[in-house]
Scaffold this motif. Structure first.
Motif, short mmCIF file in Angstrom:
data_model
loop_
_atom_site.label_atom_id
_atom_site.label_comp_id
_atom_site.label_asym_id
_atom_site.label_seq_id
_atom_site.Cartn_x
_atom_site.Cartn_y
_atom_site.Cartn_z
N ASN A 18 34.08 22.43 -71.85
CA ASN A 18 35.54 21.64 -71.94
C ASN A 18 35.80 20.89 -71.02
O ASN A 18 34.88 19.95 -70.59
N GLN A 19 37.36 20.72 -70.79
CA GLN A 19 38.44 19.53 -70.06
C GLN A 19 37.50 19.58 -68.09
O GLN A 19 37.44 18.75 -67.58
N GLN A 20 37.59 20.72 -67.92
CA GLN A 20 37.05 20.28 -66.56
C GLN A 20 35.76 20.26 -65.99
O GLN A 20 35.16 20.57 -65.09
N CYS A 21 34.43 20.29 -67.10
CA CYS A 21 33.39 20.28 -66.25
C CYS A 21 32.93 18.92 -66.36
O CYS A 21 33.40 18.53 -66.27
N THR A 22 32.45 19.33 -64.99
CA THR A 22 31.42 17.96 -64.04
C THR A 22 30.13 18.04 -64.37
O THR A 22 29.51 17.29 -64.08
N VAL A 23 29.72 18.52 -64.59
CA VAL A 23 28.59 19.26 -65.27
C VAL A 23 27.66 19.49 -66.14
O VAL A 23 28.50 19.92 -66.83
N LEU A 24 26.45 18.93 -66.82
CA LEU A 24 26.12 18.38 -68.24
C LEU A 24 24.55 19.24 -67.77
O LEU A 24 24.17 18.32 -67.47
N LEU A 25 24.25 20.43 -68.60
CA LEU A 25 23.27 20.45 -69.06
C LEU A 25 22.78 20.48 -70.39
O LEU A 25 22.90 20.92 -71.09
N LEU A 26 21.58 19.66 -70.42
CA LEU A 26 20.66 19.11 -71.53
C LEU A 26 19.51 19.72 -71.89
O LEU A 26 18.40 19.91 -70.66
N LEU A 72 31.68 28.06 -68.58
CA LEU A 72 33.06 27.06 -68.60
C LEU A 72 33.44 27.26 -66.82
O LEU A 72 33.86 26.07 -66.16
N GLU A 73 33.51 29.10 -67.31
CA GLU A 73 34.02 28.66 -65.82
C GLU A 73 33.63 27.80 -63.74
O GLU A 73 34.32 27.97 -63.14
N HIS A 74 31.96 27.37 -64.53
CA HIS A 74 31.49 26.97 -62.81
C HIS A 74 31.83 25.31 -62.98
O HIS A 74 30.73 24.78 -62.75
N HIS A 75 32.48 24.84 -64.31
CA HIS A 75 32.51 23.62 -65.04
C HIS A 75 30.85 23.25 -65.38
O HIS A 75 30.61 21.71 -64.54
N ILE A 76 30.13 24.14 -65.85
CA ILE A 76 29.55 23.66 -66.27
C ILE A 76 28.90 23.41 -67.68
O ILE A 76 29.43 24.67 -68.15
N ALA A 77 29.16 22.32 -68.38
CA ALA A 77 28.75 22.37 -70.05
C ALA A 77 26.98 22.05 -70.50
O ALA A 77 26.42 21.82 -69.94
N LEU A 78 27.69 22.94 -71.60
CA LEU A 78 25.51 23.37 -71.92
C LEU A 78 25.29 22.06 -73.57
O LEU A 78 25.88 22.38 -74.05
N TRP A 79 24.36 21.19 -73.62
CA TRP A 79 24.00 20.99 -75.00
C TRP A 79 22.94 20.63 -74.86
O TRP A 79 22.18 21.05 -73.97
N VAL A 116 23.96 14.53 -64.54
CA VAL A 116 24.04 15.24 -65.92
C VAL A 116 21.97 15.68 -65.55
O VAL A 116 21.25 15.00 -65.42
N PHE A 117 21.67 17.17 -65.58
CA PHE A 117 21.15 17.85 -65.49
C PHE A 117 20.17 17.89 -66.97
O PHE A 117 20.61 18.56 -67.19
N PHE A 118 18.84 17.27 -66.71
CA PHE A 118 17.47 17.93 -67.32
C PHE A 118 16.39 19.41 -67.77
O PHE A 118 16.73 19.42 -66.08
N ASP A 119 16.98 20.04 -68.22
CA ASP A 119 15.53 20.93 -68.05
C ASP A 119 15.02 20.96 -68.17
O ASP A 119 13.81 22.38 -68.63
#
Length: 170
Positions: A18-26, A72-79, A116-119
């Motif tokens: 969502n628009q509040q996400c500041t972190v992306l986990l990939l 989303l509550e913790h501003h984490i996006a997942l893709w 951006v975090f790569f898993d």
């Protein structure tokens, strides 16, 4: 696509964002069990969800919709880095004929994502090959939460994943 390749074509999920996400986990591409369940990290042996909930000191929620809201509550996006590929089984090392997701459009739509975090190393490898790093993002590599990553215990993975807490909302 190579006509001699008979591996099944796999298609990734839409992002959880969502628009509040500041972190992306990939990740790279959902495994077979996740695809069957239509859930990110659906394999019970994968430590992803346990890592996320443990980081925030919360008990693991069994309901998938609640898990998505928790991110989303913790501003984490997942893709996933890949939109589609062919792959026999679930191992990233078997991925072929990969097609990358449209990150230019994604970052344009979600401009607050700065980390951006790569898993996995493979997710990072595909991203660097097809997307390249952007100067307005900071990139991090985490140990894979997969049970196939047996070189690290859960506690070792958790220690590395605590870096997420520096950039998320408690």
């Amino acid at each position: 696509m190579n006509n001699s390749d008979t591996s099944p074509i796999k298609t990734a999920f839409q992002p959880i964002v969502n628009q509040q996400c500041t972190v992306l986990l990939l990740g790279t591409m959902p495994g077979d069990r996740s695809l069957r369940l239509q859930q990110y990290y659906g394999h019970a042996g994968n430590h992803f969800w346990k890592l996320i909930y443990t980081l925030f000191g919360q008990p693991l929620e069994p309901d998938y919709e609640s898990r998505k809201l928790f991110l989303l509550e913790h501003h984490i996006a997942l893709w996933d880095v890949l939109e589609s590929c062919t792959c026999e089984g679930s191992l990233d090392s078997n991925i072929k004929n990969e097609v990358v997701n449209d990150f230019a459009a994604f970052y344009h739509q979600y401009p607050n994502i700065g980390h951006v975090f790569f898993d996995s190393k493979k997710a990072e490898e595909f991203y660097l090959r097809y997307v390249k790093k952007s100067e307005d993002k900071i990139y991090h590599l985490l140990p894979s939460p997969s049970r196939a990553n047996a070189s690290k215990s859960f506690d070792q993975k958790l220690e590395a994943w605590t870096e997420l807490l520096l950039y998320t909302k408690e």
